[in-house]
Design an enzyme around this catalytic site. Structure first.
Site, PDB file in Angstrom:
ATOM      1  N   HIS A   1      14.997 -11.459   5.551  1.00  8.22           N
ATOM      2  CA  HIS A   1      13.821 -10.779   4.846  1.00  8.22           C
ATOM      3  C   HIS A   1      13.832 -11.591   3.527  1.00  8.22           C
ATOM      4  O   HIS A   1      14.135 -10.740   2.397  1.00  8.22           O
ATOM      5  CB  HIS A   1      14.372  -9.117   4.695  1.00  8.22           C
ATOM      6  CG  HIS A   1      13.094  -8.280   4.567  1.00  8.22           C
ATOM      7  ND1 HIS A   1      12.773  -7.317   5.193  1.00  8.22           N
ATOM      8  CD2 HIS A   1      12.193  -8.342   3.547  1.00  8.22           C
ATOM      9  CE1 HIS A   1      11.516  -6.912   5.024  1.00  8.22           C
ATOM     10  NE2 HIS A   1      11.323  -7.104   3.561  1.00  8.22           N
TER      11      HIS A   1
ATOM     12  N   TYR B   1      -0.104  -2.183   6.792  1.00 12.83           N
ATOM     13  CA  TYR B   1      -0.530  -1.431   6.035  1.00 12.83           C
ATOM     14  C   TYR B   1      -1.910  -0.968   5.374  1.00 12.83           C
ATOM     15  O   TYR B   1      -2.181   0.272   5.046  1.00 12.83           O
ATOM     16  CB  TYR B   1       0.076  -1.996   4.540  1.00 12.83           C
ATOM     17  CG  TYR B   1       1.790  -1.804   4.477  1.00 12.83           C
ATOM     18  CD1 TYR B   1       2.325  -2.978   4.959  1.00 12.83           C
ATOM     19  CD2 TYR B   1       2.316  -0.772   4.002  1.00 12.83           C
ATOM     20  CE1 TYR B   1       3.690  -2.829   4.969  1.00 12.83           C
ATOM     21  CE2 TYR B   1       3.789  -1.028   3.960  1.00 12.83           C
ATOM     22  CZ  TYR B   1       4.540  -2.090   4.374  1.00 12.83           C
ATOM     23  OH  TYR B   1       5.840  -1.911   4.385  1.00 12.83           O
TER      24      TYR B   1
ATOM     25  N   GLU C   1       7.150  -1.942  10.187  1.00 11.76           N
ATOM     26  CA  GLU C   1       6.858  -1.223   8.895  1.00 11.76           C
ATOM     27  C   GLU C   1       5.551  -0.699   8.778  1.00 11.76           C
ATOM     28  O   GLU C   1       4.511  -1.119   9.356  1.00 11.76           O
ATOM     29  CB  GLU C   1       6.870  -2.387   7.983  1.00 11.76           C
ATOM     30  CG  GLU C   1       8.187  -2.839   7.176  1.00 11.76           C
ATOM     31  CD  GLU C   1       8.185  -3.851   6.207  1.00 11.76           C
ATOM     32  OE1 GLU C   1       7.477  -3.695   5.363  1.00 11.76           O
ATOM     33  OE2 GLU C   1       9.261  -4.686   6.309  1.00 11.76           O
TER      34      GLU C   1
ATOM     35  N   ASN D   1       4.222  -5.538  11.289  1.00  6.82           N
ATOM     36  CA  ASN D   1       4.285  -4.826  10.000  1.00  6.82           C
ATOM     37  C   ASN D   1       2.818  -4.602   9.572  1.00  6.82           C
ATOM     38  O   ASN D   1       1.895  -5.388   9.814  1.00  6.82           O
ATOM     39  CB  ASN D   1       4.822  -5.632   8.671  1.00  6.82           C
ATOM     40  CG  ASN D   1       6.343  -5.624   8.840  1.00  6.82           C
ATOM     41  OD1 ASN D   1       6.975  -5.140   9.822  1.00  6.82           O
ATOM     42  ND2 ASN D   1       7.129  -5.998   7.969  1.00  6.82           N
TER      43      ASN D   1
ATOM     44  N   GLU E   1       7.616 -11.224   7.966  1.00  4.68           N
ATOM     45  CA  GLU E   1       6.584 -11.598   7.565  1.00  4.68           C
ATOM     46  C   GLU E   1       6.362 -13.105   7.003  1.00  4.68           C
ATOM     47  O   GLU E   1       6.663 -13.182   5.698  1.00  4.68           O
ATOM     48  CB  GLU E   1       6.382 -10.507   6.324  1.00  4.68           C
ATOM     49  CG  GLU E   1       6.102  -9.195   6.751  1.00  4.68           C
ATOM     50  CD  GLU E   1       5.449  -8.142   5.536  1.00  4.68           C
ATOM     51  OE1 GLU E   1       5.371  -8.843   4.561  1.00  4.68           O
ATOM     52  OE2 GLU E   1       5.094  -7.107   5.893  1.00  4.68           O
TER      53      GLU E   1
ATOM     54  N   ARG F   1      15.825   0.253  10.514  1.00  2.00           N
ATOM     55  CA  ARG F   1      15.900  -1.118  10.530  1.00  2.00           C
ATOM     56  C   ARG F   1      16.571  -1.668   9.027  1.00  2.00           C
ATOM     57  O   ARG F   1      15.797  -0.826   7.953  1.00  2.00           O
ATOM     58  CB  ARG F   1      14.405  -1.528  10.578  1.00  2.00           C
ATOM     59  CG  ARG F   1      14.068  -3.021  10.337  1.00  2.00           C
ATOM     60  CD  ARG F   1      12.620  -3.323  10.451  1.00  2.00           C
ATOM     61  NE  ARG F   1      12.453  -4.636  10.055  1.00  2.00           N
ATOM     62  CZ  ARG F   1      11.507  -5.281   9.339  1.00  2.00           C
ATOM     63  NH1 ARG F   1      10.674  -4.392   8.407  1.00  2.00           N
ATOM     64  NH2 ARG F   1      11.618  -6.491   8.916  1.00  2.00           N
TER      65      ARG F   1
HETATM   66  C1  NOJ Z   1       6.275  -5.676   3.244  1.00  2.00           C
HETATM   67  C2  NOJ Z   1       7.590  -6.098   3.105  1.00  2.00           C
HETATM   68  O1  NOJ Z   1       8.321  -6.433   4.365  1.00  2.00           O
HETATM   69  C3  NOJ Z   1       8.485  -5.153   2.196  1.00  2.00           C
HETATM   70  O2  NOJ Z   1       9.637  -6.071   1.963  1.00  2.00           O
HETATM   71  C4  NOJ Z   1       7.731  -4.890   1.075  1.00  2.00           C
HETATM   72  O3  NOJ Z   1       8.458  -3.940   0.243  1.00  2.00           O
HETATM   73  C5  NOJ Z   1       6.627  -3.926   1.880  1.00  2.00           C
HETATM   74  N1  NOJ Z   1       5.744  -4.759   2.536  1.00  2.00           N
HETATM   75  C6  NOJ Z   1       5.777  -3.283   0.784  1.00  2.00           C
HETATM   76  O4  NOJ Z   1       5.014  -4.113  -0.045  1.00  2.00           O
END
Ligand code: NOJ
Length: 476
Positions: free
Chosen positions: A120, A308, A377, A306, A166, A74
């Site tokens: 992006h 985390y 992500e 996405n 995002e 991607r």
């Molecule tokens: C989300 C973002 O899409 C990406 O650009 C960023 O580097 C990562 N999170 C980590 O923060």
């Protein structure tokens, strides 16, 4: 525990974070070039002018992907390389198009499936100057639609398109906190322009409409012959109540996810903003016109996720400030019983909590009717990684454990909870420009030596990814 035989895994990156070569082949400046040039916006005062130099090293990057046995990749396209000034009546830059057409050809030739993100965060700077960029409800969606059409036409070989990455970050970090380009905020110490109580909600609305417009173009003009699919990528953390016994915290935890994700996903799946947001924001949330609604409702072929981290959430006092964007609540790393959500990383906002991934996949699946999900992500930085010697950086056990925990939690969501997850892109293929955090924060599964000609060295987490997925994906 397993993943379906057609499950797609790979790595992700984004144009401004890796490409560099900002003046090459007629590229125009983006809002990130302008933002980075302002004092105090980026850690270390750095920018993306060289980054990983990937624009000049496509062959090297493809060789790296092959070395890691990666089946899909991607990446995002820089709008101002395609249309340097950005607008629908501005000249198209053939050299920019040729670059990405060749890159996609070369990826496919190498057996790697491309997933392309159209946007992006690197808006052509001219559009920001010309009409206020993402704030402009009339012009922005039309210019985005035009840009998208140029690419759909040029790259029919791409079968998976992501409109926006995002939009929460573009809206909140770009127009509320001012942490990201173009840096608008009500805080006059940080920016001479901005209204944090209104602008982010306008920007979010315009991004939704622009997404819907591009999807309509793809579905009507390209999908019948190209047979690809298109969706948006939304970010959001899982939220646990700080006190699970307090119904107000339980409600606030849900509300946190609604303010982050359902803000965009509810209009796309249900045609309306979440009640919790309508209640708090009132007429600060723009109303969809019937034409806008027709574009937005039903506009996802898949859900791009996405993800985390997770938080504990405590309810607010019922009197949120006008700038509040969380939903009248506070977030915490420890809960009422002193339990910690997860260990620290280099990113202030990120603490690993793999079970939160499973829970959020479940939450989304239930709310949106078990859509097909591509995780676009997932990944982590490591506290102090940048200060370690190279041999220790390459042995990134913390990141290996993160991927192991998260990928297995996702497989549980598929196997045990019946969720329909079909892909997973790790963030990131290599260390790169981490926006306001510059180059000090590394997310790569490949080490990039910025002091020695951006040489790439795969880390343990990169080399192990194939085995992790081989162990889970059912044999066709
Ligand atoms: C989300 C973002 O899409 C990406 O650009 C960023 O580097 C990562 N999170 C980590 O923060």
């Amino acid at each position: 525990m397993s993943l379906p035989s057609d499950f797609l895994w790979g790595f992700a990156t984004a144009s401004y974070q890796i490409e560099g070569a900002v003046d090459k082949d007629g590229r125009g400046p983006s809002i990130w070039d302008t933002f980075c040039a302002q004092d105090g916006k980026i850690a270390g005062g750095v920018d993306g002018s060289v980054a990983c130099d990937s624009y000049n090293r496509t062959a090297e990057d493809i060789a790296l992907l092959k070395k890691l046995s990666v089946p899909s990749y991607r990446f995002s396209i820089s709008w101002s390389r395609i249309i340097p000034k950005g607008g629908r009546n501005d000249p198209i830059n053939q050299a920019g198009i040729d670059h990405y057409v060749k890159f996609v050809d070369d990826l496919i030739e190498a057996g790697i499936e491309p997933l392309i993100t159209l946007y992006h965060w690197d808006l052509p700077d001219e559009l920001d100057k010309r009409y206020g960029g993402l704030l402009n409800r009339e012009e922005f969606p039309l210019d985005f639609e035009n840009y998208a059409r140029v690419l759909f036409k040029a790259i029919p070989k791409c079968k998976k398109w992501i409109t926006f990455n995002e939009p929460w970050c573009s809206s909140i970090l770009g127009y509320s906190t001012g942490y990201f380009a173009p840096g608008h905020t009500s805080d006059r110490k940080k920016s001479p322009v901005g209204d944090s109580s209104r602008e982010p909600w306008i920007v979010g609305h315009n991004l939704l409409v622009a997404h819907g417009g591009a999807v309509k173009v793809y579905r009507e003009e390209f999908k019948p012959k190209d047979k690809g699919e298109i969706g948006i990528t939304l970010n959001g953390d899982y939220a646990y109540p700080w006190d699970p016994e307090d119904p107000r915290d339980v409600e606030a935890a849900d509300r946190k996810i609604e303010f982050a994700i359902s803000w965009f996903a509810d209009p796309i799946y249900f045609g309306k903003y979440p009640d919790s947001m309508l209640k708090q924001l009132g007429d600060r949330l723009p109303k969809f016109t019937p034409e806008e609604l027709a574009l937005v409702k039903g506009s996802n072929d898949f859900y791009g996720m996405n993800h985390y981290t997770a938080d504990y959430v405590k309810h607010g006092d019922g009197n949120p400030a006008p700038e509040d964007f969380l939903g009248d609540l506070t977030t915490h790393s420890y809960n009422k019983h002193g339990e910690c959500i997860g260990p620290e990383t280099q990113s202030f906002w990120l603490r690993p909590n793999p079970q939160g991934f499973r829970k959020l996949i479940q939450w989304l699946s239930k709310r949106y009717g078990y859509p097909r999900i591509y995780v676009t992500e997932n990944g982590t930085s490591i506290k102090g990684e940048n200060d370690l010697p190279k041999d220790q950086i390459l042995n990134d056990q913390f990141r290996c454990d993160y991927y192991d925990g998260y990928v297995k939690a996702m497989a549980q969501a598929v196997t045990e909870d019946g969720c329909n997850v079909k892909g997973y892109m790790a963030w990131s293929l290599m260390d790169n420009f981490e926006w306001a955090e510059g180059y000090e924060t590394r997310f790569g599964s490949t080490y990039v030596d910025y002091k020695d000609n951006q040489k790439r060295y795969p880390k343990k987490s990169g080399l192990q990814m194939k085995a992790l997925f081989d162990g889970l994906i059912k044999k066709g």
